[in-house]
Design a protein around this motif. Sequence first.
Motif, PDB file in Angstrom:
ATOM      1  N   GLY A   1      47.092  70.200  -5.791  1.00 16.35           N
ATOM      2  CA  GLY A   1      46.516  71.170  -6.690  1.00 16.35           C
ATOM      3  C   GLY A   1      47.574  72.006  -7.358  1.00 16.35           C
ATOM      4  N   GLY A   2      47.135  73.074  -7.945  1.00 14.29           N
ATOM      5  CA  GLY A   2      48.010  73.942  -8.710  1.00 14.29           C
ATOM      6  C   GLY A   2      48.738  74.986  -7.887  1.00 14.29           C
ATOM      7  N   ILE A   3      48.361  75.164  -6.634  1.00 16.20           N
ATOM      8  CA  ILE A   3      48.978  76.220  -5.835  1.00 16.20           C
ATOM      9  C   ILE A   3      50.488  76.034  -5.696  1.00 16.20           C
ATOM     10  CG2 ILE A   3      49.060  77.274  -3.539  1.00 16.20           C
ATOM     11  CD1 ILE A   3      46.010  76.985  -3.490  1.00 16.20           C
ATOM     12  N   PRO A   4      50.999  74.828  -5.426  1.00 12.99           N
ATOM     13  CA  PRO A   4      52.464  74.694  -5.367  1.00 12.99           C
ATOM     14  C   PRO A   4      53.149  75.109  -6.669  1.00 12.99           C
ATOM     15  CG  PRO A   4      51.427  72.794  -4.375  1.00 12.99           C
ATOM     16  CD  PRO A   4      50.322  73.590  -5.019  1.00 12.99           C
ATOM     17  N   ASP A   5      52.511  74.831  -7.799  1.00 16.66           N
ATOM     18  CA  ASP A   5      53.085  75.248  -9.079  1.00 16.66           C
ATOM     19  C   ASP A   5      53.089  76.762  -9.207  1.00 16.66           C
ATOM     20  OD1 ASP A   5      53.499  72.630  -9.905  1.00 16.66           O
ATOM     21  OD2 ASP A   5      51.530  72.497 -10.847  1.00 16.66           O
ATOM     22  N   ILE A   6      52.019  77.383  -8.759  1.00 16.52           N
ATOM     23  CA  ILE A   6      51.904  78.832  -8.876  1.00 16.52           C
ATOM     24  C   ILE A   6      52.892  79.531  -7.952  1.00 16.52           C
ATOM     25  CG2 ILE A   6      50.380  80.811  -8.459  1.00 16.52           C
ATOM     26  CD1 ILE A   6      48.043  78.935  -9.321  1.00 16.52           C
ATOM     27  N   LEU A   7      52.960  79.100  -6.713  1.00 18.19           N
ATOM     28  CA  LEU A   7      53.830  79.765  -5.739  1.00 18.19           C
ATOM     29  C   LEU A   7      55.295  79.452  -5.932  1.00 18.19           C
ATOM     30  CD1 LEU A   7      52.123  79.698  -2.240  1.00 18.19           C
ATOM     31  CD2 LEU A   7      52.575  81.644  -3.712  1.00 18.19           C
ATOM     32  N   ASN A   8      55.592  78.257  -6.421  1.00 16.36           N
ATOM     33  CA  ASN A   8      56.994  77.882  -6.599  1.00 16.36           C
ATOM     34  C   ASN A   8      57.734  78.068  -5.274  1.00 16.36           C
ATOM     35  OD1 ASN A   8      59.266  77.009  -7.900  1.00 16.36           O
ATOM     36  ND2 ASN A   8      59.529  78.833  -9.144  1.00 16.36           N
ATOM     37  N   HIS A   9      57.396  77.244  -4.287  1.00 16.73           N
ATOM     38  CA  HIS A   9      57.855  77.376  -2.900  1.00 16.73           C
ATOM     39  C   HIS A   9      59.307  77.823  -2.775  1.00 16.73           C
ATOM     40  CE1 HIS A   9      58.254  76.702   1.356  1.00 16.73           C
ATOM     41  NE2 HIS A   9      59.261  75.880   1.143  1.00 16.73           N
ATOM     42  N   GLY A  10      59.487  78.833  -1.982  1.00 12.58           N
ATOM     43  CA  GLY A  10      60.828  79.341  -1.743  1.00 12.58           C
ATOM     44  C   GLY A  10      61.281  80.382  -2.731  1.00 12.58           C
ATOM     45  N   ARG A  11      60.528  80.550  -3.805  1.00 13.10           N
ATOM     46  CA  ARG A  11      60.906  81.546  -4.807  1.00 13.10           C
ATOM     47  C   ARG A  11      59.855  82.633  -4.920  1.00 13.10           C
ATOM     48  NH1 ARG A  11      63.474  79.309 -10.061  1.00 13.10           N
ATOM     49  NH2 ARG A  11      64.082  81.469 -10.057  1.00 13.10           N
ATOM     50  N   ALA A  12      58.582  82.269  -4.855  1.00  8.03           N
ATOM     51  CA  ALA A  12      57.514  83.260  -4.983  1.00  8.03           C
ATOM     52  C   ALA A  12      56.533  83.177  -3.825  1.00  8.03           C
ATOM     53  CB  ALA A  12      56.785  83.078  -6.316  1.00  8.03           C
ATOM     54  N   GLY A  13      56.894  82.470  -2.791  1.00 11.03           N
ATOM     55  CA  GLY A  13      56.020  82.348  -1.639  1.00 11.03           C
ATOM     56  C   GLY A  13      56.441  81.200  -0.751  1.00 11.03           C
ATOM     57  N   ILE A  14      55.677  80.996   0.289  1.00 12.41           N
ATOM     58  CA  ILE A  14      55.957  79.928   1.244  1.00 12.41           C
ATOM     59  C   ILE A  14      54.749  79.004   1.297  1.00 12.41           C
ATOM     60  CG2 ILE A  14      56.400  79.364   3.666  1.00 12.41           C
ATOM     61  CD1 ILE A  14      57.610  82.157   3.972  1.00 12.41           C
ATOM     62  N   LEU A  15      54.991  77.731   1.178  1.00 15.62           N
ATOM     63  CA  LEU A  15      53.919  76.742   1.308  1.00 15.62           C
ATOM     64  C   LEU A  15      54.010  76.076   2.666  1.00 15.62           C
ATOM     65  CD1 LEU A  15      54.126  74.961  -2.151  1.00 15.62           C
ATOM     66  CD2 LEU A  15      52.387  76.566  -1.385  1.00 15.62           C
ATOM     67  N   VAL A  16      52.860  75.818   3.255  1.00 14.36           N
ATOM     68  CA  VAL A  16      52.812  75.049   4.496  1.00 14.36           C
ATOM     69  C   VAL A  16      51.823  73.908   4.298  1.00 14.36           C
ATOM     70  CG1 VAL A  16      53.442  76.969   5.982  1.00 14.36           C
ATOM     71  CG2 VAL A  16      51.051  76.530   5.528  1.00 14.36           C
ATOM     72  N   ARG A  17      52.041  72.840   5.026  1.00 13.42           N
ATOM     73  CA  ARG A  17      51.143  71.692   4.916  1.00 13.42           C
ATOM     74  C   ARG A  17      49.781  72.030   5.520  1.00 13.42           C
ATOM     75  NH1 ARG A  17      53.510  67.554   8.263  1.00 13.42           N
ATOM     76  NH2 ARG A  17      54.624  69.269   9.195  1.00 13.42           N
ATOM     77  N   PRO A  18      48.715  71.418   5.006  1.00 16.00           N
ATOM     78  CA  PRO A  18      47.391  71.613   5.616  1.00 16.00           C
ATOM     79  C   PRO A  18      47.406  71.134   7.067  1.00 16.00           C
ATOM     80  CG  PRO A  18      47.192  70.499   3.497  1.00 16.00           C
ATOM     81  CD  PRO A  18      48.662  70.563   3.825  1.00 16.00           C
ATOM     82  N   ASN A  19      46.645  71.784   7.881  1.00 17.17           N
ATOM     83  CA  ASN A  19      46.502  71.419   9.294  1.00 17.17           C
ATOM     84  C   ASN A  19      47.835  71.428  10.043  1.00 17.17           C
ATOM     85  OD1 ASN A  19      43.656  70.942   9.035  1.00 17.17           O
ATOM     86  ND2 ASN A  19      44.197  69.040   7.986  1.00 17.17           N
ATOM     87  N   ALA A  20      48.685  72.380   9.694  1.00 20.34           N
ATOM     88  CA  ALA A  20      49.987  72.522  10.365  1.00 20.34           C
ATOM     89  C   ALA A  20      50.106  73.953  10.903  1.00 20.34           C
ATOM     90  CB  ALA A  20      51.116  72.194   9.403  1.00 20.34           C
ATOM     91  N   PRO A  21      49.404  74.242  11.988  1.00 14.53           N
ATOM     92  CA  PRO A  21      49.370  75.620  12.483  1.00 14.53           C
ATOM     93  C   PRO A  21      50.738  76.164  12.891  1.00 14.53           C
ATOM     94  CG  PRO A  21      48.307  74.128  14.043  1.00 14.53           C
ATOM     95  CD  PRO A  21      48.592  73.345  12.804  1.00 14.53           C
ATOM     96  N   LEU A  22      51.616  75.323  13.392  1.00 15.62           N
ATOM     97  CA  LEU A  22      52.947  75.795  13.769  1.00 15.62           C
ATOM     98  C   LEU A  22      53.746  76.214  12.533  1.00 15.62           C
ATOM     99  CD1 LEU A  22      54.877  76.371  16.049  1.00 15.62           C
ATOM    100  CD2 LEU A  22      55.661  74.017  15.923  1.00 15.62           C
ATOM    101  N   GLU A  23      53.638  75.431  11.463  1.00  9.81           N
ATOM    102  CA  GLU A  23      54.307  75.803  10.199  1.00  9.81           C
ATOM    103  C   GLU A  23      53.768  77.126   9.687  1.00  9.81           C
ATOM    104  OE1 GLU A  23      54.716  73.077   6.897  1.00  9.81           O
ATOM    105  OE2 GLU A  23      54.646  71.394   8.307  1.00  9.81           O
TER     106      GLU A  23
END
Length: 69
Positions: A1-23
Amino acid sequence: GGIPDILNHGRAGILVRPNAPLELANALEALLDNTELVKMYSKQASMRARSVYSHFECIESYKRLLELE
């Protein structure tokens, strides 16, 4: 989806994989332990939202999508 584009991982937020509670736990811990990181993400996200997702940019994007230009 568009969330990775919006957050720009590492620059405007942190993305974690779905169903990855440790992450998710690690990302939350990183944010709770580092207020400077939170401030940086907040500033970057705000700047990105104002530039990439401004009314003007959204209208121009729709024009290109609908081939109105």
